[in-house]
Design a protein around this motif. Structure first.
Motif: not given
Length: 422
Positions: A280-292
């Motif tokens: 099995s192959h699992v790829d987690n890509h996460t992104n958090v964009d703090h703008t304020v």
């Protein structure tokens, strides 16, 4: 994947699209043709050769049609003790006759809500599979929770997949919650076939002021599934969004999760657990964009990898110049149970503000032999001792699931996998 194959695939899929959302589909088509399927030269897909896997495994890129399931099928696939409402899908197509009528909640087909700004949150230019879904989706589901509504019972998005000859399933979900609303969603898929198929899902979540949204996802469809997921949300002032993703199987799974923090005093939480074996192959890509300014994000992903499995974690946190007083925390921890298991982890921080509290880190290692010896010395068999230690490691993520029935269901699956039950 070659340019010729790319255009053949897109052409075959476009032939099956319905009417409506022409502008959104045109934007998706343009974005997909600009990006194409990602290759190993793409930094975002460097460790996940999903295009090669699709070319090898998927022979029919036509859209999978809906099929018939019964009320008994739905009942048999609910979690023990589950008391919430259920929205049923077959191959990504909404089945209203088998779904709950949820008091006070608007549920409709996207084709009936043509003014919905599809692609305004999960923008197709950000990811080729998000673009592909927007270019060819035939329909989707629209869910609206009104202002000040507190939905005490969870809403289960129950997906039955039965792709023939490796067809493609392209679900599309739009969720919006009004100001001061509170709601929990559980996304669960039941695979009714043993053929390899490709599922490419996009979920857009629009939270209101002071809304509280929880989105839980269980991936346990089997070893033959190739899956791409894009889930993205806008978090407004005083709002809170919490995601928990549990990945237990799949030939190749790619999860893209993005939180756009655009309101002060808001909070984004991202928790994930991946237990992998075989190949099995699992790829987690996460992104958090703090703008304020004055906002917080918390992220914890944990992995346990055995056999020849492979995990990928790439977490990005952006803190923009105006986002002073930001608190952002990110951690990825992994345990390798085999010399052949591999994990590629890359936590990232990009900070342009100067008055923030931010941290990130990752660990990769083997079992704690001293702790294992300690438990064995107290009469616990080695396999059970190993299972208990692994569950103690994994359980920290499961604790963030608030719905008791779903938490117990996931706990039992994890304990069975780890051998931690007495």
């Amino acid at each position: 994947m070659s340019t010729l194959i790319k255009h053949e695939i897109l052409g075959e899929m476009l032939n099956s699209t319905g009417k409506g959302f022409e502008q959104a589909r045109a934007e998706g088509k343009e974005a997909f043709e600009s990006q194409g399927f990602p290759t190993n030269k793409s930094e975002e897909y460097k460790f996940t050769a999903i295009s090669k896997k699709l070319e090898q495994s998927i022979q029919n890129f036509g859209a999978a049609e809906s099929f018939e399931v019964t009320a008994e099928d739905v009942k048999n696939n609910l979690f023990e003790g589950f008391t919430g409402d259920v929205l049923v899908f077959t191959n990504g197509h909404f089945q209203s006759s088998l779904s709950s009528e949820i008091a006070g909640i608007e549920v409709a087909l996207l084709s009936e809500k043509s003014d919905t700004p599809v692609g305004s949150i999960a923008k197709p230019a950000k990811d080729p599979f998000c673009a592909l879904n927007q270019a060819v989706f035939t329909d989707g589901i629209f869910i609206s929770v009104p202002k000040k509504a507190v939905v005490e019972k969870p809403i289960l998005l129950l997906n039955f997949n039965k792709a023939v000859n490796g067809q493609v399933i392209q679900p599309r979900v739009w969720i919006e919650a009004g100001d001061f609303a509170e709601v929990t969603f559980i996304n669960h898929t039941v695979n009714l076939s043993d053929v390899t198929y490709f599922s490419n899902k996009v979920v857009e979540v629009k939270g209101g002021v002071n809304s509280q949204i929880r989105f839980y996802k269980l991936q346990n469809e089997g070893k033959n599934v190739i899956e791409a997921n894009n889930t993205e949300t806008d978090i407004h002032k005083d709002g809170r969004f919490t995601s928990v993703t549990i990945s237990l199987s799949g030939e190749l799974v790619r999860n893209n999760l993005s939180l756009n923090i655009i309101g002060s005093n808001s909070e984004g939480n991202m928790y994930g657990l991946y237990l992998l074996n075989s190949k099995s192959h699992v790829d987690n890509h996460t992104n958090v964009d703090h703008t304020v300014p004055h906002a917080e994000s918390n992220e914890l992903y944990k992995g346990i990898l055995a056999d020849q499995s492979r995990g990928v974690f790439n977490g990005k946190i952006f803190v923009r110049q105006d986002a002073q007083k930001t608190n952002a925390f990110q951690q990825n921890n992994n345990i390798l149970l085999s010399e052949d298991a591999v994990v590629n982890t890359k936590p990232q921080l990009e900070i342009w503000a100067d008055d923030v509290k931010c941290s990130h880190g990752c660990t990769t290692g083997q079992m704690d032999e001293e702790a294992l010896f300690y438990l064995q010395a107290r009469g616990i068999a080695k396999d059970q001792a190993k299972g208990l230690l692994l569950y103690a490691f994994a359980g920290e993520v499961l604790e963030h699931i608030r719905d008791e029935s779903f938490r117990e269901y996931c706990t039992n699956l994890v304990q069975d996998r780890l051998g931690s039950k007495f």
